[in-house]
Design an enzyme around this catalytic site. Structure first.
Site, short mmCIF file in Angstrom:
data_model
loop_
_atom_site.label_atom_id
_atom_site.label_comp_id
_atom_site.label_asym_id
_atom_site.label_seq_id
_atom_site.Cartn_x
_atom_site.Cartn_y
_atom_site.Cartn_z
CG HIS A 269 63.77 146.99 59.91
ND1 HIS A 269 65.06 147.46 60.89
CD2 HIS A 269 64.07 145.11 60.01
CE1 HIS A 269 65.36 146.38 61.61
NE2 HIS A 269 65.25 145.50 60.40
N GLY B 263 49.74 144.10 64.86
CA GLY B 263 50.57 143.40 64.44
C GLY B 263 50.43 142.99 62.83
NE ARG C 279 43.08 142.63 62.67
CZ ARG C 279 42.75 141.27 62.59
NH1 ARG C 279 43.87 140.95 63.53
NH2 ARG C 279 41.83 140.57 62.41
NE ARG D 221 63.76 142.00 57.05
CZ ARG D 221 64.39 140.80 57.26
NH1 ARG D 221 63.48 140.08 57.91
NH2 ARG D 221 65.58 141.03 57.54
NE ARG E 124 50.25 144.69 71.80
CZ ARG E 124 49.59 144.05 70.32
NH1 ARG E 124 49.61 144.16 69.09
NH2 ARG E 124 49.78 142.79 71.27
CB VAL E 125 44.88 148.36 68.07
CG1 VAL E 125 44.66 149.76 68.19
CG2 VAL E 125 45.47 148.43 66.35
N GLY E 126 46.03 145.22 69.30
CA GLY E 126 45.92 144.16 69.47
C GLY E 126 44.83 143.59 69.64
CB SER E 127 44.36 139.71 69.98
OG SER E 127 45.80 138.94 69.28
CD GLU F 178 52.91 142.02 70.73
OE1 GLU F 178 51.93 142.15 70.29
OE2 GLU F 178 52.96 140.91 69.30
CB SER G 79 41.44 136.84 70.26
OG SER G 79 43.08 136.59 71.11
CG ASP G 80 42.96 133.47 73.62
OD1 ASP G 80 43.69 133.63 72.13
OD2 ASP G 80 44.00 133.19 74.35
NE ARG H 167 41.96 135.55 66.11
CZ ARG H 167 42.54 135.70 66.43
NH1 ARG H 167 43.83 137.10 66.83
NH2 ARG H 167 43.30 134.91 67.63
N1 HPA Z 1 48.80 134.75 74.04
C1 HPA Z 1 50.28 135.61 73.64
N2 HPA Z 1 49.24 135.94 73.22
C2 HPA Z 1 47.95 136.22 72.48
C3 HPA Z 1 47.10 134.99 73.32
C4 HPA Z 1 48.13 134.71 74.29
O1 HPA Z 1 47.16 133.67 74.27
N3 HPA Z 1 46.31 135.41 72.65
C5 HPA Z 1 46.62 136.71 71.31
N4 HPA Z 1 47.65 136.80 71.82
#
Ligand code: HPA
Length: 240
Positions: A5, A21, A25, A44, A88-91, A182, A204-205, A218
């Site tokens: 990969h 992810g 980004r 990929r 890891r840098v994510g939401s 993750e 993010s939510d 975002r």
């Molecule tokens: N669920 C899973 N992963 C996420 C979410 C969620 O609500 N929001 C951002 N990443």
């Protein structure tokens, strides 16, 4: 020395890797924050770049979404490319009322509804845990930048669209801060190969407030997290 990969030579990738992810980004972080970024992988569409940050070699590699995907990239980086640290840098979706959109979370541990750890064959529950040095470096970076962070347990889930929309409340009751998809695989692979890993998340939510960031919000809200991640990467890189 390519893997299935990642199409790169060993020296193309730094010992410390920032891992969003989203491939776009990864491109954004490399182009905006690294000096002289070079793209070493596009297999990929999982873009990977190496450049320098404040004079130290750092890579940025996209992981894709979910444990199977991050598991492939983390395993190949740790075992085939001599990577020592993955941040890891994510939401995430927030599960606690005190968390607002754009807040930053350091995932000290990653609870999970996944059976990922089963394949290691341990006769019990293995706790997926962040590396303390990386966690400490990220907390210090946040303090130095005056960014408030919450540190604690997150849920790493296999499911984004739950059949039971109330199920998150069971995790919230136990003090879990947020949901993402993750961290547990990343922490378990790091444990298996005696490497370091940390997840930094931006809210993010919110499951509690039923709010979410717009796509524009975002983009900008991720800057605090990226800055903390890069400063922690810089800090840990000095110790290797
Ligand atoms: N669920 C899973 N992963 C996420 C979410 C969620 O609500 N929001 C951002 N990443």
């Amino acid at each position: 020395m390519s893997t299935v990969h990642i199409n790169a030579e060993k020296g193309d990738i730094a010992k410390t890797v920032l891992m969003p992810g989203d491939p776009l980004r990864a491109k954004f972080i490399a182009e905006e924050f690294l000096q002289e970024p070079v793209c070493y992988n596009s297999v990929r569409g999982a873009l990977g770049y190496t450049g320098t940050y404040r004079g130290r070699k750092i890579s940025v590699q996209a992981s894709g979404m979910g444990m199977p995907s991050i598991g492939i990239y983390a395993q190949e980086l740790f075992t085939q490319f001599d990577v020592e640290n993955i941040i890891r840098v994510g939401s995430c979706g927030a599960l606690q009322p005190e968390l607002d959109l754009m807040d930053v979370i350091l995932a000290a541990s990653a609870s999970t509804d996944s059976n990922w750890a089963y394949h290691y064959g341990v006769p019990g529950i293995l706790a997926p845990t962040a590396d303390f040095d990386l966690l400490f470096a990220a907390k210090k970076a946040a303090q130095e930048k005056g960014i408030e962070v919450k540190t604690g347990n997150v849920l790493c889930s296999d499911v984004f669209y739950y059949d039971d929309p109330q199920i998150w409340k069971k995790w919230a009751k136990m003090g879990v801060l947020g949901i993402e998809m993750e961290s547990a695989a990343l922490y378990l692979i790091a444990a298996r190969y005696r490497k370091r890993a940390l997840t930094i998340l931006t809210v993010s939510d919110s499951f509690v407030k039923e709010t979410k960031l717009t796509s524009q919000e975002r983009q900008t809200s991720l800057l605090n997290m990226i800055q903390i991640g890069l400063d922690a990467a810089w800090d840990i890189q000095a110790k290797d």
